[in-house]
Motif scaffolding. Structure first.
Motif, mmCIF file in Angstrom:
data_model
loop_
_atom_site.group_PDB
_atom_site.id
_atom_site.type_symbol
_atom_site.label_atom_id
_atom_site.label_comp_id
_atom_site.label_asym_id
_atom_site.label_seq_id
_atom_site.Cartn_x
_atom_site.Cartn_y
_atom_site.Cartn_z
ATOM 1 N N PRO B 19 16.191 -8.334 -6.164
ATOM 2 C CA PRO B 19 15.342 -8.448 -5.256
ATOM 3 C C PRO B 19 15.948 -8.528 -3.755
ATOM 4 C CG PRO B 19 15.131 -10.253 -6.523
ATOM 5 C CD PRO B 19 16.071 -9.398 -7.042
ATOM 6 N N PHE B 20 15.349 -8.119 -2.856
ATOM 7 C CA PHE B 20 15.781 -8.373 -1.537
ATOM 8 C C PHE B 20 16.715 -7.294 -1.141
ATOM 9 C CE2 PHE B 20 14.834 -12.710 -2.928
ATOM 10 C CZ PHE B 20 13.745 -13.054 -2.400
ATOM 11 N N ASP B 134 10.114 -14.637 -5.658
ATOM 12 C CA ASP B 134 8.603 -14.464 -5.393
ATOM 13 C C ASP B 134 8.290 -14.743 -3.899
ATOM 14 O OD1 ASP B 134 8.163 -13.796 -8.100
ATOM 15 O OD2 ASP B 134 8.283 -15.955 -8.586
ATOM 16 N N LYS B 136 7.095 -14.145 -0.188
ATOM 17 C CA LYS B 136 6.188 -13.308 0.726
ATOM 18 C C LYS B 136 6.692 -13.409 2.199
ATOM 19 C CE LYS B 136 2.023 -13.168 -2.106
ATOM 20 N NZ LYS B 136 2.548 -13.489 -3.501
ATOM 21 N N CYS B 249 10.641 -4.315 4.314
ATOM 22 C CA CYS B 249 10.210 -5.274 3.407
ATOM 23 C C CYS B 249 9.722 -4.373 2.164
ATOM 24 C CB CYS B 249 8.610 -6.032 3.779
ATOM 25 S SG CYS B 249 9.061 -7.261 4.927
ATOM 26 N N VAL B 254 9.453 -6.681 -1.355
ATOM 27 C CA VAL B 254 8.944 -7.907 -1.062
ATOM 28 C C VAL B 254 7.419 -7.597 -0.666
ATOM 29 C CG1 VAL B 254 10.794 -9.175 -1.090
ATOM 30 C CG2 VAL B 254 9.775 -8.175 1.219
ATOM 31 N N SER B 255 6.592 -8.321 -1.104
ATOM 32 C CA SER B 255 5.205 -8.289 -0.607
ATOM 33 C C SER B 255 5.113 -8.941 1.057
ATOM 34 C CB SER B 255 4.289 -9.371 -1.373
ATOM 35 O OG SER B 255 3.002 -9.149 -0.896
#
Lengths: 293, 293
Positions: B19-20, B134, B136, B249, B254-255
């Motif tokens: 992620p990221f 997780d 946001k 994003c 990511v949300s």
């Protein structure tokens, strides 16, 4: 003005009715709020008293570097200024800082073209209302170098965009418009002539956004091949504001120069590896070159 | 990836290994200097301890607004946090501020796309090294509105560029690359569902640089005609960072949501005419909507 594949290329408007600005709508405003420095044009007499004698606008990205710059100018000019009070930030907004020390206006511009554009519009309007005359503009900043020893101050010949074109591009009311980003050759020559023992170079400066960090889809070889191509085209350093600074100064009809120190050689890597002392020393070099003028 | 007239359009890389971030070069670095917040990735354990529990990244342009935001979150969470110490700016650079309050990371991004891009790259890398999960992302900012009562909080449906395209465009190694700037629909719906009595609207957000100020070549009629066209296309507010925030994003997987209050109705004029109290009140509204989630 010539139209070319949907783009409009603009030359400086030689019929401009004022130094600094070319906007017929300004005189229709009851007042003009310079929003990002928190000043109202309102009473022009007051602006004339405070800013009418400005001869040099010096801009850099960082607030603390501009604060240090203003303090240094204050100490250099203390006999002339008859006092050594600490310079005071005149901006009433937290977006930018603004110091006036004798004939010098020192302003930070943040990072990147839009941030520079916002404050430069307001500074040009401020000087217009203040009826300042014969003002020279300087960007003193930091940059990534190409094929130069870190710590070299690059005096920009021409600013070029990320496609190596000497233009600043803007979308205005849905149309792409280009403004030339050439600089004052005479001023470049003067700066180089008085550089003395300071490590300096002259070359084009490429203006671009950040290419990687969290994401990167290209290989090291792709990047080095591209940087070599850019070097071969005459570029000696890369930063994020030059093309806009040059084109707005040209559009305003003011003399301008860009002096950026290189913090690293991008042909050798992308991480800045300087001790805090070296970083501090390097950051002061564009100021030192400017003061030798 | 499709190639089209020299432009490359990119979809999010679904094979991203983390992620990221999506940058294979990061693991080759001895250390990673997050230059604009003055932090070294160095010892990841330390970053995990400090930032590993981040669940919400909240970004806005101004340093003082982010400081107020962090203080407010601190007071709202004081029972949970078992203490009410003033939040401390963790950034060791003067370029940006960074506060960590419980699960909230509050960061300013300055003005415009390049300034946002620089800090967002570093925040994504920070969360990657800290192994946060997780998370946001929210941009809470100010904007010019279109056809809305000033003080309305616009929840962005899609960010569009100054040509009304839902893309962020970047020149990477001499090629124009486009990244989609769509946002999380579910998060938009959640925000609207809990807006209560707060003045809110949903619409597209146009991201552009400053069009005039010192210079203006177009007439008031040209501008209003253009703004009406933009309004008819579904745009409800205009600011300077949305298209980059949304696309980065999305690229990071990511949300994200964008909540900007309108300070004026651009269909009625360009000057912000608010009392300091109204300005203060309006600026807090995106925060209030976010906290009602």
């Amino acid at each position: 003005m010539t139209e070319n594949q949907g783009c409009i290329e603009k030359e400086m408007d030689s019929s401009s009715n004022s130094p600094f600005v070319s906007n017929p709508h300004l005189k229709l405003l009851d007042d003009d709020m310079l929003f990002h420095i928190g000043m109202k044009a309102g009473d022009h007499q007051n602006l004339r008293n405070v800013f009418g004698d400005v001869k040099f606008v010096c801009m850099g990205g960082s607030t603390s570097r501009i604060n240090l710059f203003a303090k240094f100018i204050q100490s250099e000019l203390k006999d002339y200024l008859k006092g050594d009070n600490e310079p005071c930030n005149l901006s009433k907004s937290d977006r930018y800082v603004l110091y006036k020390v004798g004939p010098v206006l020192a302003v930070n511009h943040g990072i990147g073209v839009p941030s520079l554009m916002v404050i430069l519009h307001e500074i040009l309007k401020l000087l217009h209302y203040a009826e300042a005359q014969d003002v020279k503009f300087f960007r003193i900043g930091t940059s990534g170098g190409l094929g130069l020893e870190p710590g070299t101050v690059v005096v920009t010949r021409t600013a070029v965009n990320a496609l190596l074109e000497p233009f600043s591009e803007q979308v205005i009311l849905g149309k792409v418009v280009r403004f030339p980003a050439t600089l004052d050759e005479q001023l470049q020559k003067q700066l180089l002539d008085c550089s003395g023992e300071l490590l300096t170079a002259v070359g084009d400066t490429m203006c671009q956004g950040r290419l990687d960090g969290a994401f990167c889809d290209y290989t090291l070889e792709d990047k080095l091949e591209f940087l070599q191509k850019v070097y071969d085209a005459g570029v000696r350093n890369i930063e994020m504001e030059s093309v806009c600074f040059a084109s707005m100064c040209k559009r305003a009809g003011v003399s301008a120069a860009i002096l950026c120190v290189t913090l690293l050689d991008r042909l050798k890597g992308d991480q800045v590896e300087l001790t805090p002392e070296m970083h501090e020393d390097y950051q002061m070099r564009p100021r030192d070159l400017l003061l030798s003028l």
